[in-house]
Design a protein around this motif. Structure first.
Motif, PDB file in Angstrom:
ATOM      1  N   GLU A 154     -29.414   6.635  15.649  1.00  0.00           N
ATOM      2  CA  GLU A 154     -29.499   5.220  16.065  1.00  0.00           C
ATOM      3  C   GLU A 154     -30.910   4.871  16.517  1.00  0.00           C
ATOM      4  OE1 GLU A 154     -26.430   5.055  19.026  1.00  0.00           O
ATOM      5  OE2 GLU A 154     -24.935   5.571  17.503  1.00  0.00           O
ATOM      6  N   CYS A 155     -31.786   5.864  16.570  1.00  0.00           N
ATOM      7  CA  CYS A 155     -33.200   5.648  16.910  1.00  0.00           C
ATOM      8  C   CYS A 155     -33.812   4.681  15.893  1.00  0.00           C
ATOM      9  CB  CYS A 155     -33.894   7.010  16.845  1.00  0.00           C
ATOM     10  SG  CYS A 155     -35.675   6.949  16.705  1.00  0.00           S
ATOM     11  N   VAL A 156     -34.474   3.621  16.355  1.00  0.00           N
ATOM     12  CA  VAL A 156     -34.944   2.613  15.386  1.00  0.00           C
ATOM     13  C   VAL A 156     -36.423   2.711  15.042  1.00  0.00           C
ATOM     14  CG1 VAL A 156     -33.142   0.970  16.065  1.00  0.00           C
ATOM     15  CG2 VAL A 156     -35.442   0.746  17.047  1.00  0.00           C
ATOM     16  N   THR A 157     -37.179   3.570  15.724  1.00  0.00           N
ATOM     17  CA  THR A 157     -38.591   3.689  15.344  1.00  0.00           C
ATOM     18  C   THR A 157     -39.168   4.995  15.860  1.00  0.00           C
ATOM     19  OG1 THR A 157     -40.731   2.501  15.321  1.00  0.00           O
ATOM     20  CG2 THR A 157     -39.633   2.626  17.424  1.00  0.00           C
ATOM     21  N   ASP A 158     -40.283   5.408  15.252  1.00  0.00           N
ATOM     22  CA  ASP A 158     -41.104   6.477  15.805  1.00  0.00           C
ATOM     23  C   ASP A 158     -42.503   5.887  15.921  1.00  0.00           C
ATOM     24  OD1 ASP A 158     -42.027   8.904  16.724  1.00  0.00           O
ATOM     25  OD2 ASP A 158     -41.916   9.944  14.788  1.00  0.00           O
ATOM     26  N   GLN A 159     -43.025   5.844  17.135  1.00  0.00           N
ATOM     27  CA  GLN A 159     -44.372   5.295  17.350  1.00  0.00           C
ATOM     28  C   GLN A 159     -45.348   6.465  17.376  1.00  0.00           C
ATOM     29  OE1 GLN A 159     -46.534   3.497  21.147  1.00  0.00           O
ATOM     30  NE2 GLN A 159     -45.087   2.019  20.332  1.00  0.00           N
ATOM     31  N   VAL A 160     -46.255   6.492  16.429  1.00  0.00           N
ATOM     32  CA  VAL A 160     -47.171   7.632  16.289  1.00  0.00           C
ATOM     33  C   VAL A 160     -48.593   7.159  15.996  1.00  0.00           C
ATOM     34  CG1 VAL A 160     -45.452   9.333  15.512  1.00  0.00           C
ATOM     35  CG2 VAL A 160     -46.543   7.846  13.827  1.00  0.00           C
ATOM     36  N   LEU A 161     -49.537   8.068  16.226  1.00  0.00           N
ATOM     37  CA  LEU A 161     -50.938   7.736  15.939  1.00  0.00           C
ATOM     38  C   LEU A 161     -51.146   7.668  14.419  1.00  0.00           C
ATOM     39  CD1 LEU A 161     -54.045   9.194  17.699  1.00  0.00           C
ATOM     40  CD2 LEU A 161     -53.973   9.064  15.215  1.00  0.00           C
ATOM     41  N   TYR A 162     -51.769   6.588  13.979  1.00  0.00           N
ATOM     42  CA  TYR A 162     -52.019   6.449  12.531  1.00  0.00           C
ATOM     43  C   TYR A 162     -53.161   5.473  12.312  1.00  0.00           C
ATOM     44  CZ  TYR A 162     -50.804   5.794   7.531  1.00  0.00           C
ATOM     45  OH  TYR A 162     -50.811   5.756   6.151  1.00  0.00           O
ATOM     46  N   HIS A 163     -54.183   5.963  11.661  1.00  0.00           N
ATOM     47  CA  HIS A 163     -55.274   5.075  11.237  1.00  0.00           C
ATOM     48  C   HIS A 163     -55.937   5.694  10.013  1.00  0.00           C
ATOM     49  CE1 HIS A 163     -58.212   7.784  13.155  1.00  0.00           C
ATOM     50  NE2 HIS A 163     -57.479   7.741  14.255  1.00  0.00           N
ATOM     51  N   LEU A 164     -56.864   4.964   9.437  1.00  0.00           N
ATOM     52  CA  LEU A 164     -57.467   5.400   8.168  1.00  0.00           C
ATOM     53  C   LEU A 164     -58.017   6.829   8.228  1.00  0.00           C
ATOM     54  CD1 LEU A 164     -58.422   4.676   5.273  1.00  0.00           C
ATOM     55  CD2 LEU A 164     -60.500   3.692   6.310  1.00  0.00           C
ATOM     56  N   ALA A 165     -58.543   7.232   9.388  1.00  0.00           N
ATOM     57  CA  ALA A 165     -59.142   8.556   9.479  1.00  0.00           C
ATOM     58  C   ALA A 165     -58.183   9.598  10.067  1.00  0.00           C
ATOM     59  CB  ALA A 165     -60.424   8.488  10.315  1.00  0.00           C
TER      60      ALA A 165
END
Ligand code: NDP
Length: 284
Positions: free
Chosen positions: A160-171
């Motif tokens: 039922e978890c609706v998201t995972d917030q993680v580090l993400y960028h072009l590099a």
């Protein structure tokens, strides 16, 4: 050009760019401008606001509370619980304290900030209880890697978890190896934190990279806008940049309508390739 959206469960469509709040609420002298920036962002459609009990030890939540006074219904409010509070009575108390600082009686989304020693089962259990109590509408996680998500999905109610917030960028593209494809397949939107690599602080040279700057110049957009457009070009990914000024917020909001061409994406891919194998989840 249509503004990009990310779809959450129950067909809830949210703008693919929201607003972060880390480092807000640290200095009394900046609280008003921070709240003004957040309010301007909501007006421009950046309706998701991400905060945490950790940020300025509750100070950021107070700034958000100030910013959304009278606007609560227009905002999708996200906060996070410390891992050591993420179970039993401590979680209920932490959530209630966040609600008080935010001046609201519910969160749209409550996240486990990172995985700690409290078993995930206990966290799932208390998240369900908070939902039953009407204090949160949904729950999710942050900084959980692929293996952690598999463990979560094995627990009753874990999916039922609706998201995972993680580090993400072009590099920093490690999640593209396994976590992001898995989330896309399971319709779990990914919330990208540090989408601007903290204005380059996390990756020296990113803001000055020649390819990044050439494309931004050709398109007549800023480097920050290019970095945001790149993040949200990925299916099911939203970005939550933190901006402390109305000028930055306006720029970031405009990135919702920027689409990069296949050629531009290929040039960026070439300059910042995705890792070929499993890499440790990047965190700050
Ligand atoms: P970001 O990558 O969002 O970078 C923030 C920096 O970028 C600030 O210095 C800001 O400056 C600058 N900036 C914003 N917009 C622009 C622009 N248009 N042009 C130039 N510079 C700009 O880093 P964050 O670490 O803040 O990450 C975003 C959010 O993600 C956090 O605020 C927090 O809510 C969340 N987060 C979650 C974590 C977790 O563990 N779950 C960990 C880290 C972050 P200025 O303030 O002057 O506008």
């Amino acid at each position: 050009m249509a503004k990009k959206e990310v779809i959450f469960p129950e067909a809830l469509a949210l703008p693919a760019i929201g607003q972060g709040t880390w480092y807000m609420g640290e200095k009394a002298s900046q609280r008003k401008s921070e709240a003004d920036a957040l309010r301007a962002g909501v007006d421009l459609g950046l309706t998701l606001i991400d905060t945490a009990e950790m940020y300025a030890e509750g100070g950021a939540e107070k700034v958000v509370g100030e910013a959304i006074r009278g606007l609560r219904d227009n905002v999708f409010l996200v906060s996070k619980v410390y891992p050591w509070n993420a179970g039993g009575a401590k979680a209920i108390a932490a959530c209630e304290a966040s609600l008080k600082r935010l001046g609201t009686d519910y969160l749209d989304l409550y996240l486990l900030h990172w995985r700690g020693d409290i078993p995930l089962e206990e966290t799932v259990d208390v998240m369900q209880k908070l939902m039953q109590q009407g204090k949160i509408r949904r729950w999710g996680v942050s900084n959980l890697d692929y293996d952690d998500m598999q463990a979560l999905w094995r627990i009753g109610g874990g999916s039922e978890c609706v998201t995972d917030q993680v580090l993400y960028h072009l590099a920093s593209r490690g999640i593209e190896h396994d976590l992001l494809p898995w989330c896309q397949q399971h319709q779990v939107p990914v919330m990208a934190y540090c989408p601007l690599a903290q204005a380059g602080r996390l990756r020296e040279g990113l803001m000055h990279d020649p390819v990044v700057n050439d494309i931004a110049r050709e398109r007549g957009i800023s480097v920050a806008q290019l970095l945001l457009a790149w993040v949200i070009s990925h299916q099911g990914v939203m970005a939550i940049p933190k901006a402390g000024s109305v000028m930055h917020v306006k720029e970031n909001a405009a990135a919702l309508e920027i689409s990069l061409s296949d050629d531009e994406l290929a040039r960026l891919d070439n300059a910042f390739p995705a890792p070929k194998g499993k890499t440790r989840l990047d965190v700050v």
